[in-house]
Design a protein around this motif. Structure first.
Motif, mmCIF file in Angstrom:
data_model
loop_
_atom_site.group_PDB
_atom_site.id
_atom_site.type_symbol
_atom_site.label_atom_id
_atom_site.label_comp_id
_atom_site.label_asym_id
_atom_site.label_seq_id
_atom_site.Cartn_x
_atom_site.Cartn_y
_atom_site.Cartn_z
ATOM 1 N N VAL A 45 -30.230 46.240 9.907
ATOM 2 C CA VAL A 45 -29.041 45.599 9.371
ATOM 3 C C VAL A 45 -28.356 44.815 10.484
ATOM 4 C CG1 VAL A 45 -26.796 45.941 8.297
ATOM 5 C CG2 VAL A 45 -28.719 47.412 7.654
ATOM 6 N N GLN A 46 -28.076 43.566 10.214
ATOM 7 C CA GLN A 46 -27.330 42.751 11.169
ATOM 8 C C GLN A 46 -25.975 42.414 10.583
ATOM 9 O OE1 GLN A 46 -29.943 39.419 12.036
ATOM 10 N NE2 GLN A 46 -30.519 40.382 13.957
ATOM 11 N N LEU A 47 -24.968 42.463 11.426
ATOM 12 C CA LEU A 47 -23.604 42.150 11.001
ATOM 13 C C LEU A 47 -23.161 40.874 11.689
ATOM 14 C CD1 LEU A 47 -21.958 45.696 11.299
ATOM 15 C CD2 LEU A 47 -23.147 44.689 9.354
ATOM 16 N N VAL A 48 -22.620 39.956 10.912
ATOM 17 C CA VAL A 48 -22.167 38.675 11.459
ATOM 18 C C VAL A 48 -20.735 38.430 11.027
ATOM 19 C CG1 VAL A 48 -22.554 36.194 11.569
ATOM 20 C CG2 VAL A 48 -24.514 37.752 11.409
ATOM 21 N N GLU A 49 -19.852 38.338 12.002
ATOM 22 C CA GLU A 49 -18.446 38.087 11.713
ATOM 23 C C GLU A 49 -18.163 36.591 11.683
ATOM 24 O OE1 GLU A 49 -18.507 41.686 14.642
ATOM 25 O OE2 GLU A 49 -19.471 39.725 14.456
ATOM 26 N N MET A 50 -17.226 36.220 10.836
ATOM 27 C CA MET A 50 -16.756 34.833 10.767
ATOM 28 C C MET A 50 -15.270 34.844 10.446
ATOM 29 S SD MET A 50 -19.809 32.879 8.683
ATOM 30 C CE MET A 50 -19.000 31.299 8.946
ATOM 31 N N GLY A 51 -14.642 33.702 10.681
ATOM 32 C CA GLY A 51 -13.261 33.544 10.263
ATOM 33 C C GLY A 51 -12.241 33.607 11.369
ATOM 34 N N GLY A 52 -12.671 33.846 12.598
ATOM 35 C CA GLY A 52 -11.718 33.851 13.689
ATOM 36 C C GLY A 52 -11.171 32.455 13.950
ATOM 37 N N GLY A 53 -10.150 32.391 14.764
ATOM 38 C CA GLY A 53 -9.554 31.098 15.094
ATOM 39 C C GLY A 53 -8.241 31.285 15.821
ATOM 40 N N SER A 54 -7.503 30.185 15.912
ATOM 41 C CA SER A 54 -6.217 30.190 16.593
ATOM 42 C C SER A 54 -5.113 29.853 15.599
ATOM 43 C CB SER A 54 -6.221 29.155 17.727
ATOM 44 O OG SER A 54 -7.226 29.456 18.670
ATOM 45 N N VAL A 55 -4.074 30.659 15.608
ATOM 46 C CA VAL A 55 -2.945 30.429 14.704
ATOM 47 C C VAL A 55 -1.653 30.721 15.439
ATOM 48 C CG1 VAL A 55 -4.228 30.950 12.608
ATOM 49 C CG2 VAL A 55 -3.030 32.790 13.801
ATOM 50 N N GLN A 56 -0.570 30.222 14.901
ATOM 51 C CA GLN A 56 0.735 30.573 15.445
ATOM 52 C C GLN A 56 1.202 31.902 14.871
ATOM 53 O OE1 GLN A 56 3.257 27.078 14.759
ATOM 54 N NE2 GLN A 56 3.277 26.820 16.990
ATOM 55 N N ALA A 57 2.066 32.545 15.602
ATOM 56 C CA ALA A 57 2.634 33.809 15.135
ATOM 57 C C ALA A 57 3.232 33.624 13.743
ATOM 58 C CB ALA A 57 3.693 34.293 16.106
ATOM 59 N N GLY A 58 2.981 34.620 12.901
ATOM 60 C CA GLY A 58 3.420 34.537 11.524
ATOM 61 C C GLY A 58 2.374 33.997 10.582
ATOM 62 N N GLY A 59 1.300 33.469 11.159
ATOM 63 C CA GLY A 59 0.233 32.882 10.363
ATOM 64 C C GLY A 59 -0.721 33.900 9.783
ATOM 65 N N THR A 60 -1.760 33.366 9.154
ATOM 66 C CA THR A 60 -2.724 34.185 8.403
ATOM 67 C C THR A 60 -4.148 33.799 8.760
ATOM 68 O OG1 THR A 60 -1.211 34.441 6.524
ATOM 69 C CG2 THR A 60 -3.541 34.731 6.090
ATOM 70 N N LEU A 61 -5.004 34.801 8.849
ATOM 71 C CA LEU A 61 -6.439 34.582 8.982
ATOM 72 C C LEU A 61 -7.162 35.599 8.115
ATOM 73 C CD1 LEU A 61 -7.002 34.060 12.835
ATOM 74 C CD2 LEU A 61 -7.342 32.356 11.040
ATOM 75 N N ARG A 62 -8.353 35.233 7.694
ATOM 76 C CA ARG A 62 -9.199 36.161 6.960
ATOM 77 C C ARG A 62 -10.554 36.231 7.640
ATOM 78 N NH1 ARG A 62 -11.884 35.838 0.939
ATOM 79 N NH2 ARG A 62 -11.635 38.028 0.359
ATOM 80 N N LEU A 63 -10.903 37.395 8.127
ATOM 81 C CA LEU A 63 -12.196 37.602 8.753
ATOM 82 C C LEU A 63 -13.186 38.118 7.721
ATOM 83 C CD1 LEU A 63 -11.155 39.397 12.068
ATOM 84 C CD2 LEU A 63 -11.251 36.945 11.564
ATOM 85 N N SER A 64 -14.435 37.750 7.900
ATOM 86 C CA SER A 64 -15.486 38.292 7.047
ATOM 87 C C SER A 64 -16.624 38.810 7.916
ATOM 88 C CB SER A 64 -16.005 37.233 6.078
ATOM 89 O OG SER A 64 -16.609 36.170 6.783
ATOM 90 N N CYS A 65 -17.323 39.776 7.384
ATOM 91 C CA CYS A 65 -18.467 40.378 8.074
ATOM 92 C C CYS A 65 -19.585 40.505 7.055
ATOM 93 C CB CYS A 65 -18.088 41.732 8.637
ATOM 94 S SG CYS A 65 -19.461 42.670 9.334
#
Length: 125
Positions: free
Chosen positions: A1-21
């Motif tokens: 099984v291989q796990l691959v993360e995506m969805g990282g990035g740069s945001v300002q405080a208060g912002g939103t991100l969604r990571l997936s694996c």
């Protein structure tokens, strides 16, 4: 099984991100899976974990009520919804999974059968 993360990035405080694996070679069914993060000079820190069979979740106090861990119906992808991000959330986020479903072992000891390579999250003030 291989796990691959995506969805990282740069945001300002208060912002939103969604990571997936995404899991290749298997689904997450029956697994315990979670997210961990690490910053330079600090030990790896647990963030959230999920037991696929019954939906039990654990969260670090620092992310409670801001982050949500979840999976898709097919249990092939693990998500981490991150809201109201803070600069202290900055780090490399790793996905991990234990195929036997040992949630406490994963959460308390960071013991997992599989680890992804991580995705960088940077939160600016």
């Amino acid at each position: 099984v291989q796990l691959v993360e995506m969805g990282g990035g740069s945001v300002q405080a208060g912002g939103t991100l969604r990571l997936s694996c995404a899991a290749s070679g298997s689904s997450f069914y029956g697994f315990a899976a979670g997210w961990f993060r690490q910053t330079p000079g600090k030990e790896r820190e647990r963030v959230a974990a999920l037991f696929m069979r019954d939906g039990r979740t654990f969260y670090a106090d620092s992310v409670l009520c801001r982050f949500t861990i979840s999976t898709d119906n097919g249990k092939n992808t693990l998500y981490l919804q991150m809201n109201r991000l803070k600069p202290e959330d900055t780090g490399i986020y790793f996905c991990a999974a234990d195929r036997r479903g040992y949630l406490l072992q994963l959460w308390e000891k960071s013991l997992a059968d599989y680890w992804g390579r991580g995705t960088q999250v940077t939160v600016y003030p």
